[in-house]
Design an enzyme around this catalytic site. Structure first.
Site, mmCIF file in Angstrom:
data_model
loop_
_atom_site.group_PDB
_atom_site.id
_atom_site.type_symbol
_atom_site.label_atom_id
_atom_site.label_comp_id
_atom_site.label_asym_id
_atom_site.label_seq_id
_atom_site.Cartn_x
_atom_site.Cartn_y
_atom_site.Cartn_z
ATOM 1 N N LYS A 121 0.868 -1.192 0.000
ATOM 2 C CA LYS A 121 0.000 0.000 0.000
ATOM 3 C C LYS A 121 0.898 1.234 0.000
ATOM 4 C CE LYS A 121 -1.958 2.937 2.205
ATOM 5 N NZ LYS A 121 -1.793 4.339 1.741
ATOM 6 N N GLU B 60 9.006 1.269 11.371
ATOM 7 C CA GLU B 60 10.100 2.235 11.169
ATOM 8 C C GLU B 60 9.452 3.602 11.279
ATOM 9 O OE1 GLU B 60 13.183 1.441 10.685
ATOM 10 O OE2 GLU B 60 13.297 -0.455 9.587
ATOM 11 N N CYS C 148 13.476 10.528 7.616
ATOM 12 C CA CYS C 148 13.260 10.122 9.014
ATOM 13 C C CYS C 148 14.534 10.258 9.842
ATOM 14 C CB CYS C 148 12.728 8.707 9.078
ATOM 15 S SG CYS C 148 13.685 7.588 8.088
ATOM 16 N N GLU D 155 9.224 16.045 15.941
ATOM 17 C CA GLU D 155 9.682 15.823 14.583
ATOM 18 C C GLU D 155 8.909 16.742 13.639
ATOM 19 O OE1 GLU D 155 8.548 12.255 12.497
ATOM 20 O OE2 GLU D 155 10.589 12.077 11.758
#
Ligand code: NAD
Length: 496
Positions: free
Chosen positions: A189, A265, A300, A399
């Site tokens: 996906k 992750e 990331c 973040e």
């Protein structure tokens, strides 16, 4: 002028994939629903893409299950599996230019990066796991003389791979290649912001001879297609890269359905620590700037916190600012561009709102902070640097996933480590020093899945990738990723 002409010509010949790949065929969603895929380069709609719903995910999972149970892929010998995966890599290499163009258009990343990083690394990942798939050995236990006990790595079955938009093809390949290498079937996906290269890869896999149903690609929205995959009773594992909030949701869905395995992750707030005895201040400054501004900060592992020893602070920060100021910001399709558009209007607004918060919390802006290239219709934010960032401020803790660097200073090793570890995340960390003992001492103390000494992002497919703490669990890359897609089975034979 020439560049604009080249871009126009490339776009004119480009076909944009918009159908799902289910059970060996390109199909629309059963409901006929589509979502509009927008390019952040100019804010225009690229194409309508099939918006898969639960019924489409059901079909994809059923196809993947049938393929797994009848062994059309898992029962092939290693050599045959290798041949197919190598062929897929070769087809991606054949269509590399097209893949790079799709990635750049879909995500807003510089075409030069898509050509030189995203696509080659995805191809390399596919080849690496093709080569690795027959290097996975089981174990023979210490059995008594009348028994032989051994453990084998068995594929899990149907893997749901849910991937993000920042490196769409590369992240997809980090999941798909090892999952297939271990003999699983996959339902992929892609993120709704960036479906194009995953769909193209699904088509290439069929051309490569991957048997029907072994790889299905279901574009769609997270809360519909993603959720249906996460809750599915016949999916054995979800391999995920994305945000922490979605990661939590996936664990809930697992708990409420069939206890499927989940690997996560997630994000990071990675520190880059520069000691005064840094061996190469210019290299460190380049790493500090590109470590956070590469891919518009949508990485990331982005080195979003720069920790500098107080005695070199002003000189070092000035260098970083200069490097960031010199970055070529522009149209992602211009080969000279080093810094392109953010993936979506929403992501751009998120970055701008973090910038506003940093101002209001007293950080000092050294560079950037504004939306730019508004005339293009696209979503661009300048490389932005704040100094005097308080350790408990939003900029130091959350973040951003955008081009915003926060600078802090420290007075010695202990304070550097304390600041570096003062985060809920633990994905990556970098440190610069000539003192080998200090380097290794700090590497031990840093709570991060990846530690880079005197370099940034200095590792490759051979090394495990993943986080400590709330950056997730499970590893991509390396031989460890193969084990993630397998269960151990112990077999004991009594010798009669
Ligand atoms: P996101 O979690 O919203 O989306 C990621 C994927 O999850 C997309 O495919 C999305 O459609 C899907 N999704 C969303 N909601 C879902 C749901 N309820 N059920 C199932 N699937 C769902 O994240 P994002 O904002 O698109 O991506 C940015 C985030 O990803 C950042 O936080 C970043 O740090 C993280 N990220 C981590 C890594 C890593 O390797 N650790 C790599 C890239 C990005």
């Amino acid at each position: 002028m020439t560049l604009a002409f080249d871009a126009a010509r490339a776009l004119a010949g480009l076909s944009l994939p918009g159908q799902a790949v289910i059970d060996g065929a390109r199909v629309e969603a059963a409901s006929g629903a589509t979502f509009l895929n927008v390019s952040p380069r100019d804010g225009r709609v690229l194409n309508p893409v099939a918006s898969c719903q639960a019924i489409d995910v059901d079909r994809a999972v059923a196809s993947a299950r049938t393929a797994f149970e009848d062994g059309r892929w898992r029962n092939l010998g290693p050599r045959q599996k290798k041949t197919v995966l190598f062929r897929l890599a070769d087809l991606m290499a054949r269509d590399a230019e097209e893949l790079a163009l799709l990635e750049s258009l879909d995500v807003g990343k510089p075409i030069t990066d898509a050509r030189s990083v995203d696509v080659p690394l995805a191809i390399n990942t596919c080849r690496w796991y093709a080569e690795a798939l027959d290097k996975v050995y089981g174990e023979v236990g210490a059995s008594p003389a009348d028994r032989l006990s051994f453990a084998t790595h068995e594929p899990l079955g149907v893997i749901g791979a849910i991937v993000p938009w920042n490196f769409p093809l590369h992240m997809a390949m980090w999941k798909v290649a090892p999952a297939l290498a271990m003999g699983n079937s996959v339902v992929l996906k892609p993120a709704e912001q960036s479906p194009l290269t995953a769909l193209k890869m699904g088509e290439l896999a069929l051309e490569a001879g991957l048997p029907t149903g072994v790889l299905n690609v279901v574009p769609g929205l997270g809360p519909t297609a993603g959720e249906a995959l996460a809750q599915h009773m016949d999916v054995d594992m979800i391999a995920f890269t994305g945000s922490g909030s979605t990661g939590r949701r996936l664990m809930e869905a697992s708990a409420c359905s069939n206890l499927k395995r989940v690997s996560l992750e997630l994000g990071g707030k990675s520190p880059q620590i520069v000691f005064a005895d840094c061996p190469d201040l210019e290299a460190a400054a380049q790493a500090a700037a590109w470590g956070v501004f590469y891919n518009q900060g949508e990485v990331c592992t982005a080195a979003s916190r720069l920790l500098v020893e107080e005695s070199i602070r002003s000189e070092f920060v000035a260098r970083v600012v200069q490097i960031a100021r010199d970055m070529v910001v522009g149209d992602p399709l211009d080969p000279a561009t080093q810094f392109g558009a953010m993936v979506s209007e929403r992501q751009m607004n998120t970055a701008l709102s973090f910038i506003a918060t940093a101002h209001s919390q007293g950080a000092r802006r050294l560079l950037g902070g504004e939306r730019i290239r508004q005339d293009s219709g696209g979503f661009y934010v300048e490389p932005t640097i704040f100094d005097q960032v308080a350790p408990d401020s939003t900029l130091a803790r959350e973040e951003i996933f955008g081009p915003v660097l926060g600078v802090m200073s420290f007075l010695g090793e202990d304070e550097a480590i304390q600041l570096a570890n003062d985060t809920v995340y633990g994905l990556a960390a970098g440190l610069w020093t000539t003192d080998i003992s200090r380097a290794l001492r700090c590497a031990r103390k840093l709570k991060a899945g990846l530690v880079w000494i005197n370099g940034w992002d200095a590792c490759d497919i051979t090394m495990p990738f993943g986080g400590f703490k709330q950056s997730g669990f499970g590893r991509d890359r390396s031989l460890h990723a193969l084990h993630k897609y397998a269960d151990l089975k112990s077999v004991s034979v009594t010798l009669r």
